[in-house]
Design a protein around this motif. Structure first.
Motif, PDB file in Angstrom:
ATOM      1  N   VAL A 102      -3.268 -59.356 110.832  1.00 59.58           N
ATOM      2  CA  VAL A 102      -3.706 -57.964 110.977  1.00 59.58           C
ATOM      3  C   VAL A 102      -3.267 -57.216 109.726  1.00 59.58           C
ATOM      4  O   VAL A 102      -2.140 -57.371 109.261  1.00 59.58           O
ATOM      5  CB  VAL A 102      -3.124 -57.332 112.264  1.00 59.58           C
ATOM      6  N   PRO A 103      -4.149 -56.441 109.105  1.00 59.97           N
ATOM      7  CA  PRO A 103      -3.803 -55.776 107.844  1.00 59.97           C
ATOM      8  C   PRO A 103      -2.801 -54.644 108.030  1.00 59.97           C
ATOM      9  O   PRO A 103      -2.855 -53.910 109.021  1.00 59.97           O
ATOM     10  CB  PRO A 103      -5.147 -55.236 107.339  1.00 59.97           C
ATOM     11  N   ILE A 104      -1.884 -54.518 107.081  1.00 58.56           N
ATOM     12  CA  ILE A 104      -0.956 -53.389 107.061  1.00 58.56           C
ATOM     13  C   ILE A 104      -1.494 -52.344 106.087  1.00 58.56           C
ATOM     14  O   ILE A 104      -1.644 -52.608 104.891  1.00 58.56           O
ATOM     15  CB  ILE A 104       0.456 -53.826 106.633  1.00 58.56           C
ATOM     16  N   ALA A 105      -1.803 -51.172 106.602  1.00 59.85           N
ATOM     17  CA  ALA A 105      -2.303 -50.096 105.747  1.00 59.85           C
ATOM     18  C   ALA A 105      -1.186 -49.470 104.934  1.00 59.85           C
ATOM     19  O   ALA A 105      -1.419 -48.944 103.841  1.00 59.85           O
ATOM     20  CB  ALA A 105      -2.996 -49.036 106.598  1.00 59.85           C
ATOM     21  N   GLY A 106       0.033 -49.503 105.467  1.00 60.13           N
ATOM     22  CA  GLY A 106       1.144 -48.923 104.726  1.00 60.13           C
ATOM     23  C   GLY A 106       2.409 -48.878 105.554  1.00 60.13           C
ATOM     24  O   GLY A 106       2.392 -49.117 106.771  1.00 60.13           O
ATOM     25  N   ILE A 107       3.501 -48.554 104.884  1.00 61.53           N
ATOM     26  CA  ILE A 107       4.822 -48.489 105.496  1.00 61.53           C
ATOM     27  C   ILE A 107       5.362 -47.071 105.338  1.00 61.53           C
ATOM     28  O   ILE A 107       5.201 -46.447 104.281  1.00 61.53           O
ATOM     29  CB  ILE A 107       5.782 -49.489 104.834  1.00 61.53           C
ATOM     30  N   ILE A 108       5.977 -46.566 106.395  1.00 61.75           N
ATOM     31  CA  ILE A 108       6.613 -45.251 106.350  1.00 61.75           C
ATOM     32  C   ILE A 108       8.098 -45.414 106.608  1.00 61.75           C
ATOM     33  O   ILE A 108       8.496 -45.943 107.655  1.00 61.75           O
ATOM     34  CB  ILE A 108       6.005 -44.301 107.393  1.00 61.75           C
ATOM     35  N   ARG A 128     -12.338 -46.299 114.526  1.00 64.30           N
ATOM     36  CA  ARG A 128     -11.741 -45.601 113.393  1.00 64.30           C
ATOM     37  C   ARG A 128     -10.371 -45.103 113.828  1.00 64.30           C
ATOM     38  O   ARG A 128     -10.251 -44.193 114.643  1.00 64.30           O
ATOM     39  CB  ARG A 128     -12.622 -44.416 112.993  1.00 64.30           C
ATOM     40  N   GLY A 129      -9.337 -45.751 113.306  1.00 69.59           N
ATOM     41  CA  GLY A 129      -8.005 -45.352 113.707  1.00 69.59           C
ATOM     42  C   GLY A 129      -6.941 -46.242 113.108  1.00 69.59           C
ATOM     43  O   GLY A 129      -7.204 -47.061 112.223  1.00 69.59           O
ATOM     44  N   LEU A 130      -5.726 -46.087 113.599  1.00 65.59           N
ATOM     45  CA  LEU A 130      -4.570 -46.823 113.095  1.00 65.59           C
ATOM     46  C   LEU A 130      -3.681 -47.224 114.256  1.00 65.59           C
ATOM     47  O   LEU A 130      -3.637 -46.552 115.287  1.00 65.59           O
ATOM     48  CB  LEU A 130      -3.771 -45.960 112.109  1.00 65.59           C
ATOM     49  N   PHE A 131      -2.978 -48.329 114.078  1.00 65.15           N
ATOM     50  CA  PHE A 131      -2.043 -48.834 115.079  1.00 65.15           C
ATOM     51  C   PHE A 131      -0.630 -48.663 114.523  1.00 65.15           C
ATOM     52  O   PHE A 131      -0.293 -49.239 113.493  1.00 65.15           O
ATOM     53  CB  PHE A 131      -2.342 -50.317 115.357  1.00 65.15           C
ATOM     54  N   ILE A 132       0.179 -47.867 115.199  1.00 63.48           N
ATOM     55  CA  ILE A 132       1.535 -47.578 114.738  1.00 63.48           C
ATOM     56  C   ILE A 132       2.502 -48.579 115.372  1.00 63.48           C
ATOM     57  O   ILE A 132       2.602 -48.662 116.599  1.00 63.48           O
ATOM     58  CB  ILE A 132       1.963 -46.144 115.120  1.00 63.48           C
ATOM     59  N   THR A 133       3.195 -49.332 114.545  1.00 63.66           N
ATOM     60  CA  THR A 133       4.213 -50.255 115.031  1.00 63.66           C
ATOM     61  C   THR A 133       5.518 -49.972 114.307  1.00 63.66           C
ATOM     62  O   THR A 133       5.575 -49.153 113.385  1.00 63.66           O
ATOM     63  CB  THR A 133       3.775 -51.718 114.846  1.00 63.66           C
ATOM     64  N   GLY A 134       6.578 -50.653 114.725  1.00 67.88           N
ATOM     65  CA  GLY A 134       7.876 -50.462 114.088  1.00 67.88           C
ATOM     66  C   GLY A 134       8.390 -51.748 113.485  1.00 67.88           C
ATOM     67  O   GLY A 134       7.904 -52.835 113.802  1.00 67.88           O
ATOM     68  N   ASN A 135       9.380 -51.633 112.620  1.00 70.83           N
ATOM     69  CA  ASN A 135      10.025 -52.846 112.120  1.00 70.83           C
ATOM     70  C   ASN A 135      11.119 -53.300 113.086  1.00 70.83           C
ATOM     71  O   ASN A 135      11.743 -54.332 112.880  1.00 70.83           O
ATOM     72  CB  ASN A 135      10.589 -52.643 110.709  1.00 70.83           C
ATOM     73  N   PRO A 168      -5.949 -51.225 111.565  1.00 70.44           N
ATOM     74  CA  PRO A 168      -4.896 -51.504 110.576  1.00 70.44           C
ATOM     75  C   PRO A 168      -3.558 -50.945 111.038  1.00 70.44           C
ATOM     76  O   PRO A 168      -3.489 -49.971 111.786  1.00 70.44           O
ATOM     77  CB  PRO A 168      -5.390 -50.768 109.315  1.00 70.44           C
ATOM     78  N   LEU A 169      -2.498 -51.562 110.553  1.00 69.16           N
ATOM     79  CA  LEU A 169      -1.143 -51.190 110.964  1.00 69.16           C
ATOM     80  C   LEU A 169      -0.519 -50.146 110.053  1.00 69.16           C
ATOM     81  O   LEU A 169      -0.693 -50.184 108.828  1.00 69.16           O
ATOM     82  CB  LEU A 169      -0.232 -52.411 110.941  1.00 69.16           C
ATOM     83  N   ILE A 170       0.202 -49.235 110.653  1.00 73.51           N
ATOM     84  CA  ILE A 170       1.198 -48.433 109.954  1.00 73.51           C
ATOM     85  C   ILE A 170       2.551 -48.890 110.487  1.00 73.51           C
ATOM     86  O   ILE A 170       2.791 -48.847 111.697  1.00 73.51           O
ATOM     87  CB  ILE A 170       1.019 -46.923 110.221  1.00 73.51           C
ATOM     88  N   VAL A 171       3.416 -49.351 109.594  1.00 71.98           N
ATOM     89  CA  VAL A 171       4.735 -49.838 110.007  1.00 71.98           C
ATOM     90  C   VAL A 171       5.764 -48.743 109.755  1.00 71.98           C
ATOM     91  O   VAL A 171       5.947 -48.294 108.613  1.00 71.98           O
ATOM     92  CB  VAL A 171       5.133 -51.111 109.237  1.00 71.98           C
ATOM     93  N   VAL A 172       6.421 -48.299 110.817  1.00 78.44           N
ATOM     94  CA  VAL A 172       7.509 -47.335 110.698  1.00 78.44           C
ATOM     95  C   VAL A 172       8.809 -48.125 110.543  1.00 78.44           C
ATOM     96  O   VAL A 172       9.145 -48.937 111.404  1.00 78.44           O
ATOM     97  CB  VAL A 172       7.577 -46.408 111.918  1.00 78.44           C
ATOM     98  N   ASP A 186      -3.960 -40.066 102.877  1.00 82.97           N
ATOM     99  CA  ASP A 186      -5.349 -40.108 103.325  1.00 82.97           C
ATOM    100  C   ASP A 186      -5.456 -41.093 104.489  1.00 82.97           C
ATOM    101  O   ASP A 186      -5.776 -42.269 104.316  1.00 82.97           O
ATOM    102  CB  ASP A 186      -6.258 -40.535 102.156  1.00 82.97           C
ATOM    103  N   TRP A 187      -5.198 -40.603 105.698  1.00 80.14           N
ATOM    104  CA  TRP A 187      -5.213 -41.467 106.878  1.00 80.14           C
ATOM    105  C   TRP A 187      -6.601 -42.036 107.140  1.00 80.14           C
ATOM    106  O   TRP A 187      -6.717 -43.168 107.618  1.00 80.14           O
ATOM    107  CB  TRP A 187      -4.733 -40.673 108.096  1.00 80.14           C
ATOM    108  N   LEU A 188      -7.639 -41.279 106.829  1.00 80.74           N
ATOM    109  CA  LEU A 188      -8.995 -41.749 107.066  1.00 80.74           C
ATOM    110  C   LEU A 188      -9.325 -42.950 106.189  1.00 80.74           C
ATOM    111  O   LEU A 188      -9.937 -43.921 106.635  1.00 80.74           O
ATOM    112  CB  LEU A 188     -10.007 -40.619 106.823  1.00 80.74           C
ATOM    113  N   ALA A 189      -8.897 -42.893 104.935  1.00 80.52           N
ATOM    114  CA  ALA A 189      -9.133 -44.010 104.034  1.00 80.52           C
ATOM    115  C   ALA A 189      -8.344 -45.241 104.477  1.00 80.52           C
ATOM    116  O   ALA A 189      -8.850 -46.371 104.416  1.00 80.52           O
ATOM    117  CB  ALA A 189      -8.757 -43.629 102.603  1.00 80.52           C
ATOM    118  N   LEU A 190      -7.123 -45.035 104.931  1.00 75.41           N
ATOM    119  CA  LEU A 190      -6.308 -46.159 105.393  1.00 75.41           C
ATOM    120  C   LEU A 190      -6.943 -46.830 106.613  1.00 75.41           C
ATOM    121  O   LEU A 190      -6.884 -48.050 106.769  1.00 75.41           O
ATOM    122  CB  LEU A 190      -4.905 -45.677 105.740  1.00 75.41           C
TER     123      LEU A 190
END
Length: 237
Positions: A179-185, A7-14, A150-154, A229-233
């Protein structure tokens, strides 16, 4: 070892230098403030700086502080190197070799903590972008796929970010099995207001990307400006 996906997220960059660690720290702090024990993991860090006679990784310090200073720094990042290069090249500049097995076993440490009930959520921060090399035959994207997060793309909010972010999305979709992208920041990495693209980037990106835009972090922000909602992502397929 629990074989369920963590249960977590992988933070990557563009790209490199987009404020990825700063945003990862804000996410960790948000989850910690919500009462969760957040495990933070950076498989390898380079570009150490010397402070008061000690060599430190600013990225590791940021993640350690944001997660409540409850974890050992060596668990947050088992491999650190001096030169500001890709980790395997930085290691070689010191006459060393990056331990690719440790990249993986370091994550398994956190996965086991979660399985044992000692950690509620795991945040992994990669190095640079998805195709940034971690070793001769290993990219950040390989670790994201292996870790099943899942990815969070910064995305740095600057001129050229549309191309960089769309290429990142394509890489996530088509590299190996994807790999799924949960969202972009979006992240403002400077106070410079002369870059007029900063006012239109979010709308343009939302129109062209499949992944949702989660929030836009102003320069110097000390918290995530929107409720996410980080848990849902983390639970997305």
């Amino acid at each position: 070892m629990d074989r369920k996906p963590p249960r977590g997220l992988f933070i990557t960059g563009n790209n490199t230098g987009v404020g990825k660690t700063h945003v990862a720290g804000l996410i960790a702090r948000s989850l910690t403030n919500a009462g969760l024990r957040v495990g933070v993991y950076k498989p390898a860090a380079s570009g150490l700086i010397e402070i008061d006679g000690q060599w430190i990784s600013q990225d590791v310090e940021t993640l350690w502080e944001a997660s409540g200073k409850i974890w050992e720094r060596e668990a947050i990042c088992p491999q650190t190197f001096h030169a500001p290069l890709a980790p395997h090249l930085s290691a070689r500049a010191e006459g060393k070799e990056l331990d690719t097995q440790l990249l993986r076993s370091g994550f398994h440490h956190w996965k086991q903590k979660q399985a044992d009930g000692a950690c509620d959520f795991i945040l992994v921060e990669g190095a640079g972008g998805l195709l940034s090399p971690m070793a001769d035959d290993l990219y950040v994207a390989d670790l994201a796929i292996e870790f099943q997060l899942p990815l969070i793309v910064v995305a740095a909010n600057r001129l050229g970010m549309l191309n960089e972010t769309l290429q990142t999305e394509l890489t996530a979709q088509f590299y190996q099995r994807g790999v799924p992208i949960a969202g972009i920041i979006l992240n403002d990495i400077a106070a410079d207001i002369s870059d007029v693209s900063r006012t239109s980037n979010r709308a343009e990106l939302a129109r062209r990307c499949q992944a949702p835009i989660l929030t836009h972090v102003p320069f110097g922000a000390n918290q995530i400006p929107d409720t996410v909602d980080w848990l849902a992502l983390a639970s997305m397929p």
